[in-house]
Design a protein around this motif. Structure first.
Motif, short mmCIF file in Angstrom:
data_model
loop_
_atom_site.label_atom_id
_atom_site.label_comp_id
_atom_site.label_asym_id
_atom_site.label_seq_id
_atom_site.Cartn_x
_atom_site.Cartn_y
_atom_site.Cartn_z
N ALA A 180 -26.96 -1.36 -36.96
CA ALA A 180 -28.04 -0.36 -36.90
C ALA A 180 -29.07 -0.59 -38.00
CB ALA A 180 -27.44 1.04 -37.02
N LEU A 181 -28.62 -0.98 -39.19
CA LEU A 181 -29.56 -1.26 -40.28
C LEU A 181 -30.43 -2.47 -39.97
CD1 LEU A 181 -27.19 -0.60 -43.30
CD2 LEU A 181 -29.27 0.68 -42.77
N GLN A 182 -29.83 -3.48 -39.31
CA GLN A 182 -30.61 -4.66 -38.96
C GLN A 182 -31.70 -4.33 -37.95
OE1 GLN A 182 -28.03 -7.84 -37.73
NE2 GLN A 182 -26.83 -7.77 -39.62
N LYS A 183 -31.51 -3.28 -37.18
CA LYS A 183 -32.56 -2.84 -36.25
C LYS A 183 -33.82 -2.46 -37.02
CE LYS A 183 -32.30 1.33 -34.81
NZ LYS A 183 -31.90 2.58 -34.12
N PHE A 184 -33.65 -1.82 -38.16
CA PHE A 184 -34.82 -1.47 -38.97
C PHE A 184 -35.42 -2.71 -39.61
CE2 PHE A 184 -32.31 2.47 -38.94
CZ PHE A 184 -33.25 3.32 -38.39
N ASP A 185 -34.58 -3.70 -39.91
CA ASP A 185 -35.10 -4.98 -40.41
C ASP A 185 -36.05 -5.60 -39.40
OD1 ASP A 185 -33.98 -5.00 -42.84
OD2 ASP A 185 -32.41 -6.46 -42.42
N VAL A 186 -35.65 -5.66 -38.14
CA VAL A 186 -36.46 -6.28 -37.10
C VAL A 186 -37.74 -5.50 -36.88
CG1 VAL A 186 -36.53 -6.88 -34.65
CG2 VAL A 186 -34.45 -7.30 -35.99
#
Length: 469
Positions: A180-186
């Motif tokens: 879920a955190l990587q979604k904000f990265d993208v």
């Protein structure tokens, strides 16, 4: 099924449902701050703990962004500082850094790892304060960012040991949190941008502030922008020859004329009447003089009247000559080749004028210059030969260059009452001169200065005027 079996199954079923719920909630969070709040508070429903912290790690520095049971966390508080010191030392261990897979979730591998941490992993100074800020048992959920390196994690501690079931559940939910955190990265354009989502951006803002301060000392050339107009350099004034009424104007504004062409006519009715009347008076004076001369042969006393009559006749002759001369000037003609400049022909027709009053100007189209009206508040030091860029209203996207030739000694009022300094600039040789009367704006360049003074010069002048300093 016996009651003992139910008591053994129900807690596990409850944890499974909680795990599924946390998975769904983590996926549906559309703000990083909301996800951080979920991680530090709602994970308690899956595994019990005394306190939980969410942190970010960029490989060099660590920031704690959220804590369980706290809406706002003081990053400079003693607990936060101790936690940052312990976690930074722990994450700098190469074994910890290499624990996550280089290619992320691949072949059953996870985006997260659960690591136990104890006072033995701390330095002596940190170990002595362990009991002040943490419980006896603690674990770290290290989570990978978009670059497949440890970028964030959770700290959990409690007095009781963490069971294998707890570790398994935390490992699974940590993987979901990392995803879920990587979604904000993208969404933000890179793995390092998760730091921008959670942090106040102190380092970035400091760098921007320093760059802005340094930029204020960049050397620039002072400049001023003011209204400008193309005017004649040495215009010929066309004025009326005598008092009267302007009967007609036969040319149009900006019309090209030749020397001797008719420009306007004066009303000659009064002059013609005056000329005829003076002519009649002259004839009468001549007849009286002739009669007196004949009578003087017989009457010598008439000789004294001859001198008076001769003087009167000369006066009448002068009046007649003057009236005829004025009558010959009712046609106002061009004194040179060029263009005539005046606002409106209809405004001149029928206008009472006095001798010498200007009605229009004439100029050679190639003999023009740029008149710049600089307000008093915007005046800067302008040397002769200072460059000027001017933009005409008829061609706002194109600019031409000129060069300052003179600047007025003092400000004088314009037709609208505004006090301005008049700067005159000559056009560059070889360039086509704009049409006389064209208006626009001009940017004149002065001495070298720094960007700060160029931007804040006028505000400083205004403040000094207000404060009287």
């Amino acid at each position: 099924m016996s009651g003992a079996d139910k008591s053994a199954i129900d807690p596990m079923l409850h944890k499974a449902l909680t795990l599924v719920t946390l998975h769904r909630q983590a996926r549906h969070k559309d703000k990083a701050a909301d996800l951080a709040f979920l991680m530090v508070n709602q994970t308690f429903n899956l595994v019990k703990y005394r306190q939980c912290f969410f942190f970010r790690w960029d490989g060099h520095s660590l920031e704690i962004d959220a804590a369980s049971g706290a809406m706002h966390l003081d990053p400079n508080g003693p607990c936060a500082l101790w936690m940052k010191s312990v976690l930074s030392r722990f994450l700098e261990d190469k074994k910890i850094q290499d624990a996550l897979p280089a290619d992320g979730k691949k072949g059953g591998e996870s985006f997260a790892r659960v690591f136990p941490i104890s006072p033995t992993d701390c330095a002596e100074a940190e170990r002595s304060h362990w009991n002040d800020w943490a419980s006896q048992r603690a674990i770290v959920l290290a989570m990978a960012g978009q670059d497949k390196k440890i970028r964030y994690g959770l700290w959990l501690d409690r007095e009781e040991p963490f069971q294998d079931t707890d570790i398994a559940l935390l490992d699974d939910i940590a993987d979901a949190y990392a995803y879920a955190l990587q979604k904000f990265d993208v969404a933000s354009g890179g793995s390092s941008t998760i730091a921008r989502l959670f942090s106040p951006g102190k380092r970035r803002m400091s760098a921007l502030f320093i760059c802005a301060v340094l930029g204020m000392f960049l050397p620039v050339r002072m400049s001023v922008t003011a209204p400008a107009e193309v005017v004649a350099r040495s215009p010929l004034v066309v004025s009326v020859p005598f008092d009267g009424i302007l009967e007609s104007v036969v040319v149009k504004p900006n019309q090209v004329v030749k020397k001797g062409d008719l420009l306007a006519t004066m009303d000659g009715t009064a002059l013609r009447n005056r000329s005829e009347m003076v002519g009649q008076e002259l004839l009468t004076a001549e007849a009286a003089l002739a009669k007196t001369e004949r009578e003087a042969f017989k009457e010598p006393n008439k000789l004294s009247e001859l001198n008076v009559l001769k003087a009167q006749m000369k006066a009448k002759q002068a009046d007649k000559q003057y009236a005829d001369e004025l009558l010959s000037k009712i046609n106002i003609v061009a004194g040179m080749d060029g263009v005539v400049m005046f606002p409106d022909a209809n405004a001149l027709r029928g206008k009472p004028v006095q001798a010498g009053e200007q009605i229009m100007l004439m100029s050679d189209p190639a003999d023009s210059e740029l008149l710049i009206r600089i307000p008093v508040d915007g005046m800067i030091v302008l040397d002769q030969s200072a460059p000027v860029d001017y933009f005409l209203n008829i061609t706002p996207l194109g600019s031409q260059t000129a060069q300052i030739e003179s600047v007025s000694y003092q400000a004088t009022p314009d037709h609208d009452g505004l006090l301005t300094y008049k700067a005159r600039a000559r056009f560059q040789q070889g360039e086509q001169h704009p049409r006389l009367g064209s208006t626009g704006s001009a940017k004149a360049y002065g001495e070298q200065s720094v960007l700060f003074f160029n931007i804040f010069r006028r505000p400083i002048v205004t403040i000094r005027r207000k404060l009287g300093i």
